[in-house]
Design a protein around this motif. Structure first.
Motif, PDB file in Angstrom:
ATOM      1  N   SER A   1       0.813  -1.219   0.000  1.00 43.40           N
ATOM      2  CA  SER A   1       0.000   0.000   0.000  1.00 43.40           C
ATOM      3  C   SER A   1       0.847   1.270   0.000  1.00 43.40           C
ATOM      4  CB  SER A   1      -0.939   0.007   1.211  1.00 43.40           C
ATOM      5  OG  SER A   1      -0.187  -0.078   2.418  1.00 43.40           O
ATOM      6  N   ASP A   2       2.147   1.117  -0.239  1.00 46.23           N
ATOM      7  CA  ASP A   2       3.062   2.255  -0.232  1.00 46.23           C
ATOM      8  C   ASP A   2       3.088   2.896  -1.621  1.00 46.23           C
ATOM      9  OD1 ASP A   2       5.064   4.101   0.012  1.00 46.23           O
ATOM     10  OD2 ASP A   2       6.577   2.701   0.766  1.00 46.23           O
ATOM     11  N   SER A   3       2.461   4.055  -1.755  1.00 47.03           N
ATOM     12  CA  SER A   3       2.385   4.719  -3.064  1.00 47.03           C
ATOM     13  C   SER A   3       3.765   5.159  -3.552  1.00 47.03           C
ATOM     14  CB  SER A   3       1.448   5.924  -2.991  1.00 47.03           C
ATOM     15  OG  SER A   3       1.909   6.871  -2.024  1.00 47.03           O
ATOM     16  N   GLU A   4       4.650   5.531  -2.627  1.00 53.60           N
ATOM     17  CA  GLU A   4       6.002   5.932  -3.026  1.00 53.60           C
ATOM     18  C   GLU A   4       6.761   4.770  -3.648  1.00 53.60           C
ATOM     19  OE1 GLU A   4       8.522   8.947  -0.925  1.00 53.60           O
ATOM     20  OE2 GLU A   4       7.198   8.400   0.725  1.00 53.60           O
ATOM     21  N   PHE A   5       6.581   3.579  -3.079  1.00 53.59           N
ATOM     22  CA  PHE A   5       7.230   2.389  -3.639  1.00 53.59           C
ATOM     23  C   PHE A   5       6.747   2.122  -5.052  1.00 53.59           C
ATOM     24  CE2 PHE A   5       6.559  -2.152  -4.540  1.00 53.59           C
ATOM     25  CZ  PHE A   5       7.875  -2.557  -4.659  1.00 53.59           C
ATOM     26  N   TRP A   6       5.438   2.162  -5.259  1.00 52.78           N
ATOM     27  CA  TRP A   6       4.889   1.876  -6.584  1.00 52.78           C
ATOM     28  C   TRP A   6       5.299   2.951  -7.592  1.00 52.78           C
ATOM     29  CZ3 TRP A   6       3.526  -2.792  -7.482  1.00 52.78           C
ATOM     30  CH2 TRP A   6       2.997  -3.587  -6.458  1.00 52.78           C
ATOM     31  N   ASN A   7       5.402   4.204  -7.135  1.00 46.67           N
ATOM     32  CA  ASN A   7       5.872   5.265  -8.017  1.00 46.67           C
ATOM     33  C   ASN A   7       7.328   5.031  -8.413  1.00 46.67           C
ATOM     34  OD1 ASN A   7       5.740   8.040  -9.247  1.00 46.67           O
ATOM     35  ND2 ASN A   7       7.298   8.432  -7.695  1.00 46.67           N
ATOM     36  N   ALA A   8       8.166   4.631  -7.438  1.00 49.26           N
ATOM     37  CA  ALA A   8       9.569   4.344  -7.729  1.00 49.26           C
ATOM     38  C   ALA A   8       9.707   3.138  -8.654  1.00 49.26           C
ATOM     39  CB  ALA A   8      10.328   4.089  -6.424  1.00 49.26           C
ATOM     40  N   LEU A   9       8.860   2.130  -8.453  1.00 54.09           N
ATOM     41  CA  LEU A   9       8.884   0.951  -9.327  1.00 54.09           C
ATOM     42  C   LEU A   9       8.480   1.325 -10.745  1.00 54.09           C
ATOM     43  CD1 LEU A   9       9.206  -2.078  -9.771  1.00 54.09           C
ATOM     44  CD2 LEU A   9       6.853  -2.377  -8.963  1.00 54.09           C
TER      45      LEU A   9
ATOM     46  N   LEU B   1       8.538  16.543  -8.484  1.00 52.28           N
ATOM     47  CA  LEU B   1       7.384  15.750  -8.037  1.00 52.28           C
ATOM     48  C   LEU B   1       7.715  14.259  -7.920  1.00 52.28           C
ATOM     49  CD1 LEU B   1       4.533  17.441 -10.114  1.00 52.28           C
ATOM     50  CD2 LEU B   1       5.343  18.017  -7.809  1.00 52.28           C
ATOM     51  N   GLY B   2       8.967  13.939  -7.690  1.00 57.41           N
ATOM     52  CA  GLY B   2       9.371  12.542  -7.519  1.00 57.41           C
ATOM     53  C   GLY B   2       9.342  11.720  -8.789  1.00 57.41           C
ATOM     54  N   THR B   3       9.371  12.367  -9.945  1.00 55.45           N
ATOM     55  CA  THR B   3       9.230  11.642 -11.207  1.00 55.45           C
ATOM     56  C   THR B   3      10.523  10.961 -11.669  1.00 55.45           C
ATOM     57  OG1 THR B   3       9.654  13.708 -12.425  1.00 55.45           O
ATOM     58  CG2 THR B   3       7.346  13.078 -12.044  1.00 55.45           C
ATOM     59  N   THR B   4      11.639  11.200 -10.965  1.00 58.49           N
ATOM     60  CA  THR B   4      12.875  10.479 -11.294  1.00 58.49           C
ATOM     61  C   THR B   4      13.327   9.599 -10.138  1.00 58.49           C
ATOM     62  OG1 THR B   4      14.331  12.248 -10.509  1.00 58.49           O
ATOM     63  CG2 THR B   4      13.625  12.349 -12.808  1.00 58.49           C
ATOM     64  N   LYS B   5      12.498   9.471  -9.119  1.00 58.31           N
ATOM     65  CA  LYS B   5      12.868   8.626  -7.979  1.00 58.31           C
ATOM     66  C   LYS B   5      12.752   7.160  -8.371  1.00 58.31           C
ATOM     67  CE  LYS B   5      11.617   9.813  -3.859  1.00 58.31           C
ATOM     68  NZ  LYS B   5      10.797  10.071  -2.644  1.00 58.31           N
ATOM     69  N   VAL B   6      13.876   6.451  -8.381  1.00 56.09           N
ATOM     70  CA  VAL B   6      13.909   5.039  -8.763  1.00 56.09           C
ATOM     71  C   VAL B   6      14.032   4.185  -7.504  1.00 56.09           C
ATOM     72  CG1 VAL B   6      14.815   5.409 -11.088  1.00 56.09           C
ATOM     73  CG2 VAL B   6      16.400   5.223  -9.157  1.00 56.09           C
ATOM     74  N   LEU B   7      13.936   2.870  -7.680  1.00 61.14           N
ATOM     75  CA  LEU B   7      13.882   1.978  -6.525  1.00 61.14           C
ATOM     76  C   LEU B   7      15.142   2.028  -5.666  1.00 61.14           C
ATOM     77  CD1 LEU B   7      12.056  -1.234  -7.777  1.00 61.14           C
ATOM     78  CD2 LEU B   7      11.352   0.302  -5.946  1.00 61.14           C
ATOM     79  N   VAL B   8      16.317   2.039  -6.301  1.00 62.46           N
ATOM     80  CA  VAL B   8      17.546   2.027  -5.510  1.00 62.46           C
ATOM     81  C   VAL B   8      17.680   3.313  -4.713  1.00 62.46           C
ATOM     82  CG1 VAL B   8      20.064   1.881  -5.594  1.00 62.46           C
ATOM     83  CG2 VAL B   8      18.691   0.452  -7.097  1.00 62.46           C
ATOM     84  N   TYR B   9      17.263   4.445  -5.300  1.00 64.68           N
ATOM     85  CA  TYR B   9      17.292   5.671  -4.508  1.00 64.68           C
ATOM     86  C   TYR B   9      16.269   5.619  -3.373  1.00 64.68           C
ATOM     87  CZ  TYR B   9      16.910  10.245  -2.648  1.00 64.68           C
ATOM     88  OH  TYR B   9      16.873  11.267  -1.762  1.00 64.68           O
TER      89      TYR B   9
END
Length: 327
Positions: free
Chosen positions: A70-78, A274-282
């Motif tokens: 349910s972590d939206s940040e995780f799904w956005n990074a994925l 807006l977090g549009t380049t946040k990837v999983l490793v970061y």
């Protein structure tokens, strides 16, 4: 006839060879165990605990894995990581093979060309990021200079959160829903930089594969009247399939692990507009070292990333390896 028992000298020789072999692989084996195997095992164990500021505060069990769903940040990074991989792997495969085919000709200063294409690979990532940030600069950048000369509006590049599909559709007066907007222009810019920096390695790998193809195959095809296109699809492409298989798998794995360029080029806050380049490793780095040192949750995300990469690698091996031709 009874099985002959090896003589003592033969046994001693085999034992000596085994000891020598283990001695040769011991340094590399120690590095793999210390920096690969042990961290993976440790991360797996830590992912079942609540950890704050580097201290274990309680047992979490599977709670953090359920929270991940349910972590939206995780799904956005994925999603951002998936965009990055999709943009990197096919482009890297096509461009590196195309350039390798050009370099596999009898041309003057061939060694110079090979060196030029490989130089970005050995160039410091910090230097690469600094130069490309200037290239993408909204007012002073080289790309916007050319756009201005072409009569086009300048772009914000690393500061643009809108998806590239939305930007293109907007030029045509079409409005797209958010789920069809595609990767942000900032992420695409970082993908282009990553391609420029890493393509030289794949060029060298493809070049080695091309030069290992026996010339007799090409001579026989020319005698039979085959065209260049037929020679490529019937001889070159099948015979470099082991090289292609290796390049696809390795480029996919490395693309999922992208971090440094995003960290250096995204500015502040890291993760881009807006977090549009946040990837999983970061995201793993952010959770483990910036947001209160939650190493338990960071380890949980790292294990999920490991399983994603492992699953994709196994699928690629099962699908692509069937089409690999060894000679």
């Amino acid at each position: 006839m009874a099985h002959e028992v090896p003589r003592p000298k033969k046994r001693y020789r085999r034992l000596k060879q085994l000891v020598h072999a283990l001695a040769y692989i011991a340094p590399a084996g120690a590095i793999i165990i210390v920096f690969r195997v042990i961290p993976i095992i440790a991360a797996f164990g830590v992912s079942f605990y609540y950890v704050m500021m580097g201290k274990i505060v309680g047992f979490a069990g599977l709670a953090q894995y359920r929270m991940l769903l349910s972590d939206s940040e995780f799904w956005n990074a994925l999603l951002n990581t998936t965009y990055f991989v999709i943009g990197t792997v096919p482009a890297s495969l096509f461009l590196s093979l195309f350039i390798a085919l050009l370099l596999n000709q009898k041309i003057k200063a061939l060694g110079l060309y090979r060196t030029i294409y490989f130089l970005p690979v050995v160039t410091s990532l910090v230097a690469v990021a600094i130069v490309w940030k200037w290239i993408y600069h909204p007012r002073l950048g080289l790309f916007n200079f050319f756009l201005d000369r072409l009569g086009l509006n300048p772009l914000m590049w690393l500061e643009e959160p809108r998806g590239v599909f939305s930007l293109l559709a907007g030029k045509l007066g079409i409005s797209l829903p958010s789920w069809l907007s595609g990767p942000s222009l900032a992420l695409v810019a970082i993908t282009i930089t990553n391609l420029w920096r890493g393509i030289g390695y794949n060029i060298i790998i493809f070049l080695a594969g091309l030069q290992n193809i026996p010339n007799e195959y090409y001579e026989a095809a020319k005698i039979d009247g085959a065209t260049r296109r037929q020679i490529f699809w019937k001889i070159t492409w099948p015979l470099i399939s082991p090289t292609t298989f290796y390049v696809v798998i390795m480029t996919t794995i490395v693309s999922f692990q992208v971090f440094t360029l995003v960290y250096l080029m995204s500015g502040y806050p890291i993760g881009g507009p807006l977090g549009t380049t946040k990837v999983l490793v970061y995201y793993i780095f952010e959770k483990g070292f910036e947001s209160g040192g939650d190493m338990g949750y960071a380890s949980c995300v790292a294990l999920v990333l490991f399983l994603i990469v492992l699953t994709l690698t196994l699928i690629q091996r099962r699908v692509i390896e069937r089409r690999v031709h060894y000679y």
